[in-house]
Design a protein around this motif. Structure first.
Motif, short mmCIF file in Angstrom:
data_model
loop_
_atom_site.label_atom_id
_atom_site.label_comp_id
_atom_site.label_asym_id
_atom_site.label_seq_id
_atom_site.Cartn_x
_atom_site.Cartn_y
_atom_site.Cartn_z
N ASN A 80 68.41 13.52 49.96
CA ASN A 80 68.17 14.96 49.93
C ASN A 80 69.43 15.74 49.58
O ASN A 80 69.36 16.81 48.96
CB ASN A 80 67.64 15.42 51.29
CG ASN A 80 66.34 14.72 51.66
OD1 ASN A 80 65.56 14.36 50.79
ND2 ASN A 80 66.13 14.50 52.94
N TRP A 140 64.05 19.63 52.19
CA TRP A 140 64.28 20.69 51.21
C TRP A 140 65.30 21.74 51.62
O TRP A 140 65.61 22.63 50.83
CB TRP A 140 62.95 21.37 50.89
CG TRP A 140 62.08 20.48 50.04
CD1 TRP A 140 61.04 19.70 50.44
CD2 TRP A 140 62.22 20.26 48.64
NE1 TRP A 140 60.52 19.01 49.37
CE2 TRP A 140 61.22 19.34 48.25
CE3 TRP A 140 63.09 20.76 47.65
CZ2 TRP A 140 61.06 18.90 46.94
CZ3 TRP A 140 62.93 20.33 46.35
CH2 TRP A 140 61.94 19.42 46.00
N MET A 141 65.84 21.65 52.83
CA MET A 141 66.81 22.65 53.24
C MET A 141 68.08 22.66 52.37
O MET A 141 68.59 23.74 52.03
CB MET A 141 67.18 22.46 54.72
CG MET A 141 68.13 23.53 55.27
SD MET A 141 67.56 25.24 55.00
CE MET A 141 66.10 25.30 56.02
N PRO A 142 68.65 21.48 51.99
CA PRO A 142 69.81 21.54 51.08
C PRO A 142 69.50 22.27 49.78
O PRO A 142 70.30 23.07 49.29
CB PRO A 142 70.14 20.06 50.84
CG PRO A 142 69.63 19.36 52.05
CD PRO A 142 68.36 20.09 52.40
N TYR A 190 67.10 24.51 49.37
CA TYR A 190 66.86 25.91 49.70
C TYR A 190 68.18 26.68 49.79
O TYR A 190 68.32 27.79 49.25
CB TYR A 190 66.10 25.99 51.03
CG TYR A 190 65.78 27.41 51.47
CD1 TYR A 190 64.70 28.09 50.92
CD2 TYR A 190 66.57 28.06 52.42
CE1 TYR A 190 64.41 29.39 51.31
CE2 TYR A 190 66.28 29.35 52.82
CZ TYR A 190 65.20 30.01 52.26
OH TYR A 190 64.92 31.30 52.65
N LEU A 191 69.15 26.09 50.45
CA LEU A 191 70.46 26.74 50.59
C LEU A 191 71.16 26.82 49.24
O LEU A 191 71.89 27.78 48.96
CB LEU A 191 71.32 25.96 51.59
CG LEU A 191 70.79 25.96 53.04
CD1 LEU A 191 71.61 25.01 53.90
CD2 LEU A 191 70.83 27.37 53.63
N ALA A 222 75.95 22.96 51.12
CA ALA A 222 74.52 22.99 51.47
C ALA A 222 74.15 21.79 52.33
O ALA A 222 73.38 21.91 53.29
CB ALA A 222 73.68 23.01 50.21
N THR A 273 75.58 22.36 55.87
CA THR A 273 74.84 23.42 56.57
C THR A 273 73.45 22.95 56.96
O THR A 273 72.99 23.19 58.08
CB THR A 273 74.74 24.67 55.68
OG1 THR A 273 76.05 25.08 55.28
CG2 THR A 273 74.06 25.81 56.42
N ALA A 274 72.77 22.26 56.04
CA ALA A 274 71.45 21.73 56.35
C ALA A 274 71.54 20.70 57.48
O ALA A 274 70.66 20.63 58.34
CB ALA A 274 70.83 21.10 55.11
N PHE A 278 71.29 22.19 60.89
CA PHE A 278 69.93 22.48 61.35
C PHE A 278 69.25 21.22 61.86
O PHE A 278 68.51 21.26 62.86
CB PHE A 278 69.11 23.11 60.22
CG PHE A 278 69.49 24.52 59.91
CD1 PHE A 278 69.32 25.53 60.85
CD2 PHE A 278 70.02 24.86 58.67
CE1 PHE A 278 69.66 26.84 60.56
CE2 PHE A 278 70.38 26.16 58.37
CZ PHE A 278 70.20 27.15 59.32
#
Length: 439
Positions: free
Chosen positions: A45, A259-261, A263-264, A275, A278-279, A282
């Motif tokens: 990811n 999908w957060m990486p 998204y960021l 990213a 940061t992801a 979470f």
């Protein structure tokens, strides 16, 4: 009326009320391999943006590279766990870890989408039954009253592994190239595998088991026939609801993790390394939530089993509300805070669901029972989560997809709500039947 949860469904336990040092060592090593499992799974990811740029992949293709692993875990976890119950859990773990480590290394040398897909296929094949077999090993050497805590903590290893995989993967991919991200995960897995093989054996597990030898090997009234196996796995409404509710709720966790990486990267203009880190934060919040929710559930529900379902319902509904609000907010600090709050509870049902499955199924088939739970988790949540999010993103954008994802928590809550009305009576009936069989 209050019901006391059975420790092993008719299997007497040793007098030891506290787990021994070796039990914690086994937990640490089994937990470590779960970290390797998810590091190898989720490092992909972190390099999504780089693969998309280098190979020109669509979001659907990227989602398939993530989803194929969860799909294979879902399809194969049950038959492979049944084999592990019979062939030997430790030997099975060593074989599985060897396969996913080699497959992760193959990801690092892939030259296109096709080769990467094949390599990810074998990552999924190796990881298919590890979670169910690993947790069965752990609960066999710990007191029963720690089940929600241990199950939640062990399953949190998946989130912790995802944190490390995405964070390290993003940093390594940015500084050394995306291939080295996979190579590093393979090296870590190989080192842990060697340590596990030198430390954990079937004989030592039997010596430290909390279940007495005769009961563990030949529980009165129970056989390992296929008919008895399925009867033990699906004997009550509440255990079926636990399978379904757990899987639906993890749809949210899987989609956000995958999908957060991206998204960021798209909505906050973060570089892949930033990213990824940061992801990962979470995901770490989600992992801590799994542990805390497991502990809280054990504390509040020890004398009132039906509360486990009630706690699961609360986790589902609050998650849906928090993340639903989060993705309606514009990008910024407020949105990130709301996402963090939602992620804290997103997988909070893992501990309660695992404890319910353990309490409602016979001890000799616990690996198979947790395989069934893993099957539901993957087919209903972990596999379709990333893939369907990618499909939606291709049509309505990633933000639009994220606005819809939290609704799955409502469906999960409904499943747990149905199970809640049966759990106390199911548990009492099973305990009564187990006592009658023992006599």
């Amino acid at each position: 009326m209050h019901y006391v949860e059975a420790s092993t469904l008719g299997a007497p336990v040793t007098s030891a009320a506290k787990p021994r040092v070796y039990a914690w060592l086994v937990f640490a090593l089994t937990f470590g391999l779960l970290l390797s499992d998810y590091m190898s799974r989720q490092v992909l990811n972190a390099v999504f943006p780089l693969l998309k740029a280098e190979w020109g992949l669509s979001d659907t293709q990227l989602g398939s590279l993530s989803g194929i692993v969860a799909l294979l875990v879902g399809l194969l976890t049950f038959p492979l766990s049944v084999l592990a119950d019979r062939w030997g859990r430790v030997r099975s773990i060593i074989l599985m870890a060897t396969l996913w480590t080699l497959a992760t290394l193959a990801c690092g040398v892939a030259t296109g989408y096709g080769q990467m897909f094949v390599a990810r296929f074998f990552v999924g094949l190796g990881e298919a039954a590890y979670g169910s077999v690993g947790v069965a090993v752990i609960i066999s050497i710990f007191p029963a009253h720690l089940r929600s805590t241990l199950t939640g903590a062990f399953m949190a290893g998946g989130a912790f592994g995802s944190v490390v995989g995405m964070a390290m993967g993003g940093v390594l991919a940015t500084r050394l190239g995306w291939r080295w991200a996979f190579v590093a995960m393979a090296i870590f897995g190989a080192a842990l595998l060697l340590l596990y093989a030198l430390t954990v054996t079937e004989r030592r597990l039997r010596e430290h088991s909390t279940v007495t030898q005769p009961s563990r090997d030949s529980r009165p009234g129970f056989s390992m026939s296929l008919r008895a196996l399925f009867s033990g796995l699906f004997s009550t409404t509440s255990v079926i609801c636990a399978y379904i509710g757990s899987g639906l709720q993890l749809f949210i966790m899987a989609a956000v993790i995958a999908w957060m990486p991206s998204y960021l990267n798209r909505y906050y203009a973060m570089t892949p390394d930033k990213a990824g880190v940061t992801a990962a934060a979470f995901v770490l919040i989600g992992a801590m939530g799994m542990v805390v929710c497991g502990i809280v559930t054990d504390r509040l529900c020890r004398q009132m089993p039906a509360r486990k379902m009630a706690m699961a319902i609360v986790y589902c509904l609050v998650t849906a509300i928090l993340l639903g609000v989060a993705f309606q907010l514009p990008p910024g600090l407020n949105q990130l805070v709301m996402i963090g709050l939602g992620m804290f509870l997103a997988a909070g049902t893992s501990g309660p669901a695992g404890a319910m499955v353990a309490n409602l199924t016979p001890t000799p088939i616990h690996a198979s029972a947790f395989a069934t739970l893993t099957l539901a988790n993957n087919l209903l949540g972990l596999a379709p989560g990333p893939l369907l999010t990618g499909v939606l993103a291709d049509h309505i954008g990633l933000l639009g997809a994220f606005k819809l994802i939290p609704m799955m928590g409502i469906f999960a809550a409904v499943a747990f709500w149905i199970g809640r009305h049966h759990y106390g009576s199911d548990l009492s009936r099973i305990q009564h039947a187990s006592g009658a069989a023992a006599h």
